[in-house]
Scaffold this motif. Structure first.
Motif, mmCIF file in Angstrom:
data_model
loop_
_atom_site.group_PDB
_atom_site.id
_atom_site.type_symbol
_atom_site.label_atom_id
_atom_site.label_comp_id
_atom_site.label_asym_id
_atom_site.label_seq_id
_atom_site.Cartn_x
_atom_site.Cartn_y
_atom_site.Cartn_z
ATOM 1 N N LEU A 33 -8.977 6.094 -15.916
ATOM 2 C CA LEU A 33 -9.951 5.641 -14.974
ATOM 3 C C LEU A 33 -9.677 4.113 -14.613
ATOM 4 C CD1 LEU A 33 -13.056 7.478 -16.272
ATOM 5 C CD2 LEU A 33 -11.315 8.016 -14.540
ATOM 6 N N LYS A 34 -9.463 3.399 -15.480
ATOM 7 C CA LYS A 34 -9.205 1.989 -15.084
ATOM 8 C C LYS A 34 -8.030 1.586 -14.227
ATOM 9 C CE LYS A 34 -11.833 0.152 -19.160
ATOM 10 N NZ LYS A 34 -11.677 -0.821 -20.392
ATOM 11 N N THR A 35 -7.028 2.462 -14.520
ATOM 12 C CA THR A 35 -5.815 1.955 -14.012
ATOM 13 C C THR A 35 -5.704 2.413 -12.615
ATOM 14 O OG1 THR A 35 -4.409 2.212 -16.005
ATOM 15 C CG2 THR A 35 -3.301 2.737 -14.020
ATOM 16 N N LEU A 36 -6.337 3.984 -12.369
ATOM 17 C CA LEU A 36 -6.577 4.374 -11.128
ATOM 18 C C LEU A 36 -7.503 3.690 -10.236
ATOM 19 C CD1 LEU A 36 -6.933 8.155 -12.042
ATOM 20 C CD2 LEU A 36 -5.013 7.059 -11.025
ATOM 21 N N ALA A 37 -8.724 3.175 -10.881
ATOM 22 C CA ALA A 37 -9.460 2.297 -9.984
ATOM 23 C C ALA A 37 -8.938 0.936 -9.503
ATOM 24 C CB ALA A 37 -10.728 2.088 -11.079
ATOM 25 N N ILE A 38 -7.751 0.432 -10.428
ATOM 26 C CA ILE A 38 -7.178 -0.881 -10.083
ATOM 27 C C ILE A 38 -6.322 -0.377 -8.843
ATOM 28 C CG2 ILE A 38 -5.612 -2.543 -10.602
ATOM 29 C CD1 ILE A 38 -6.822 -2.439 -13.425
ATOM 30 N N VAL A 39 -5.640 0.688 -8.957
ATOM 31 C CA VAL A 39 -4.618 1.272 -8.037
ATOM 32 C C VAL A 39 -5.332 1.542 -6.713
ATOM 33 C CG1 VAL A 39 -2.968 3.123 -7.290
ATOM 34 C CG2 VAL A 39 -3.047 2.050 -9.645
ATOM 35 N N ALA A 40 -6.527 2.232 -6.732
ATOM 36 C CA ALA A 40 -7.351 2.520 -5.394
ATOM 37 C C ALA A 40 -7.592 1.158 -4.766
ATOM 38 C CB ALA A 40 -8.345 3.550 -5.815
ATOM 39 N N GLY A 51 0.814 -1.038 0.114
ATOM 40 C CA GLY A 51 -0.161 -0.054 -0.049
ATOM 41 C C GLY A 51 0.699 1.312 0.074
ATOM 42 N N GLY A 52 2.035 1.241 0.794
ATOM 43 C CA GLY A 52 2.718 2.439 1.006
ATOM 44 C C GLY A 52 3.487 2.523 -0.499
ATOM 45 N N GLY A 53 3.984 1.634 -1.245
ATOM 46 C CA GLY A 53 4.571 1.814 -2.179
ATOM 47 C C GLY A 53 3.637 2.416 -3.524
ATOM 48 N N LEU A 54 2.487 1.869 -3.570
ATOM 49 C CA LEU A 54 1.463 2.572 -4.343
ATOM 50 C C LEU A 54 1.065 3.797 -4.142
ATOM 51 C CD1 LEU A 54 -1.060 -0.492 -4.964
ATOM 52 C CD2 LEU A 54 0.815 0.414 -6.602
ATOM 53 N N LEU A 55 1.077 4.407 -2.690
ATOM 54 C CA LEU A 55 0.626 5.729 -2.570
ATOM 55 C C LEU A 55 1.760 6.582 -2.920
ATOM 56 C CD1 LEU A 55 -0.967 5.288 1.100
ATOM 57 C CD2 LEU A 55 -2.154 6.049 -1.256
ATOM 58 N N LEU A 56 3.267 6.110 -2.830
ATOM 59 C CA LEU A 56 4.203 6.823 -3.319
ATOM 60 C C LEU A 56 4.385 7.089 -4.696
ATOM 61 C CD1 LEU A 56 7.179 5.794 -0.815
ATOM 62 C CD2 LEU A 56 6.085 7.952 -0.760
ATOM 63 N N VAL A 57 3.874 5.980 -5.250
ATOM 64 C CA VAL A 57 3.860 5.949 -6.862
ATOM 65 C C VAL A 57 2.824 7.050 -7.220
ATOM 66 C CG1 VAL A 57 3.401 4.895 -8.973
ATOM 67 C CG2 VAL A 57 5.040 3.788 -7.333
ATOM 68 N N VAL A 58 1.708 6.985 -6.866
ATOM 69 C CA VAL A 58 0.775 8.051 -7.153
ATOM 70 C C VAL A 58 0.929 9.414 -6.632
ATOM 71 C CG1 VAL A 58 -1.672 8.628 -6.762
ATOM 72 C CG2 VAL A 58 -1.117 6.385 -7.182
ATOM 73 N N TYR A 59 1.634 9.506 -5.473
ATOM 74 C CA TYR A 59 1.954 10.984 -5.092
ATOM 75 C C TYR A 59 3.070 11.643 -5.868
ATOM 76 C CZ TYR A 59 2.850 14.594 -1.643
ATOM 77 O OH TYR A 59 2.919 15.712 -1.213
ATOM 78 N N GLY A 60 4.020 10.633 -5.985
ATOM 79 C CA GLY A 60 5.293 11.238 -6.793
ATOM 80 C C GLY A 60 4.956 11.424 -8.122
ATOM 81 N N ARG A 61 4.072 10.816 -8.785
ATOM 82 C CA ARG A 61 3.548 11.191 -10.133
ATOM 83 C C ARG A 61 2.730 12.432 -10.181
ATOM 84 N NH1 ARG A 61 0.094 7.569 -14.473
ATOM 85 N NH2 ARG A 61 0.579 8.948 -16.413
#
Length: 311
Positions: A168-175, A143-153
Motif C-alpha cells: 500500500l505504501k509503495t502504491l500510494a507513492i507511485v500513485a 508519469g508514462g514511465g511509472l504507468l508502464l511499470v505498473v501496467y507491465g507488472r
C-alpha cells in the motif's frame, strides 16, 4: 450485564457525509480548472506582451477558458485507460486455453516494466537538465514511465496467476508521483496551447471586432499602421480631439479595454489599454468584407441609334 444499546445516529449524519463526499471532489475539480484556465490565459496574452494580472479576469472567466486546454489531455488519458483495461480483460479471458500465448504476454509485461523504468530515469535526467528536455518531455516521461511499470507488472502477474501484492505504501507513492506528473503535463500543455492560440490570433486579427476610438489625447500604437484623424473643434463640451481607425478590440475586462492595431506583430506595434468609463469613446464597426454585396442588376437594354437623316 446487559449490553448498552449503541447511541442513535442523528438523522442528518448521512446527509453530512454525502455532502462532504461531494463538496471535496468538486472543490478540487474547480481548483484544477481554475489553475489550468489561468495557465492557458496567461500564456495566450503573454504572447501580446500582456500580463494576465493586468486583465483582472474573474474566476468565472478563467474557468470558462480551462476546457480549451483539457480536451486533448483528457481524451488521450481516457483512450489509454480504455485500451489498458481492455488488454487486461482480454488476458484474463484467455485462461488456460492458450498457455503459449499467455507465457509470451507475461514476457511482454516484463519488457513494458523495464521500458517504463528506463523512461522514468530518462525523465529524471531531463528534469535535472542533463539533456535539453522540452516543457512536456519531463512530466510525460516520469508519469508514462511509472504507468508502464505498473501496467507491465500487472500484466505479468495476470499471466502467472499470482495476486497483486498489497504494497500500500509503495502504491500510494507511485500513485502520487503519477498524479503530480499528470498535473505537470496538463499545465505545460495548457501553456503551449495558449501560446499557439496567441500566435494564431495574431495572424488572424480579423477575428476580433473592429473599433473606432475617439480620445482627448493622442495614443501611440508604435510602428503599426493606424489611421489617426484630428477631430474638428466643437463647442465647450467637445472633449474628443483624435479619432483612430484600423484598431481592434483584443480583450475587455471590467472597465479596461485592450486595443491592438491591425498590423500588429511582435516586433511592430503596441497593445494599448484604455479605460471604458467615458474617458474615451469607442464605436464598433462592421467588417466591410463581411457585408453581403448587393445583387447586381442587369443594365437596361440599349436601343440602337436611329440612322442619320439623308442630306
Amino acid at each position: 450485564m446487559e449490553e448498552q444499546p449503541a447511541p442513535a445516529r442523528p438523522p442528518w449524519g448521512n446527509w453530512l457525509k454525502a455532502v462532504a463526499g461531494f463538496v471535496a471532489p468538486t472543490t478540487l475539480l474547480t481548483g484544477l480548472l481554475f489553475y489550468f484556465g489561468y495557465a492557458y490565459t496567461s500564456s495566450l496574452y503573454s504572447y501580446f506582451g500582456i500580463d494576465v494580472a493586468t486583465l483582472g479576469l474573474s474566476t468565472q472567466d478563467l474557468l470558462l477558458r480551462s476546457p480549451a486546454s483539457l480536451y486533448m489531455p483528457l481524451a488521450v488519458a481516457l483512450a489509454a485507460g480504455l485500451a489498458g483495461a481492455l488488454g487486461l480483460a482480454w488476458v484474463s479471458s484467455l485462461g488456460d486455453a492458450r498457455p503459449g500465448l499467455v507465457r509470451r504476454l507475461g514476457h511482454v509485461g516484463v519488457g513494458l516494466a523495464l521500458c517504463g523504468g528506463a523512461l522514468f530515469v530518462l525523465g529524471l535526467l531531463g528534469g535535472l537538465q542533463v539533456w535539453p528536455a522540452g516543457p512536456l518531455d519531463t512530466p510525460l516521461l516520469l508519469g508514462g514511465g511509472l504507468l508502464l511499470v505498473v501496467y507491465g507488472r500487472t500484466l505479468h502477474l495476470k499471466t502467472t496467476g499470482h495476486p497483486f501484492p498489497g504494497e500500500l505504501k509503495t502504491l500510494a507513492i507511485v500513485a502520487a508521483l503519477i498524479a503530480v506528473s499528470l498535473f505537470w503535463a496538463v499545465q505545460a500543455y495548457a501553456q503551449i496551447h495558449g501560446r499557439d492560440d496567441g500566435r494564431e490570433l495574431a495572424r488572424n486579427l480579423w477575428h476580433r471586432p473592429m473599433v473606432v476610438v475617439d480620445t482627448p489625447e493622442q495614443l501611440y500604437f508604435g510602428a503599426a499602421p493606424v489611421q489617426e484623424t484630428s477631430l474638428p473643434a466643437g463647442g465647450p463640451g467637445q472633449k474628443y480631439k483624435y479619432r483612430y481607425r484600423g484598431v481592434r478590440l483584443l480583450a475587455q475586462s471590467g472597465n479596461r479595454m485592450f486595443l491592438i492595431p491591425d498590423g500588429w506583430t511582435r516586433t511592430r506595434g503596441f497593445v494599448v489599454m484604455v479605460p471604458a468609463d467615458g474617458t474615451v469613446r469607442v464605436a464598433f464597426r462592421r467588417e466591410l468584407g463581411l457585408v453581403t454585396p448587393p445583387t447586381p442588376t442587369a443594365p437596361p437594354p440599349r436601343t440602337a441609334a436611329p440612322p442619320p437623316a439623308p442630306r
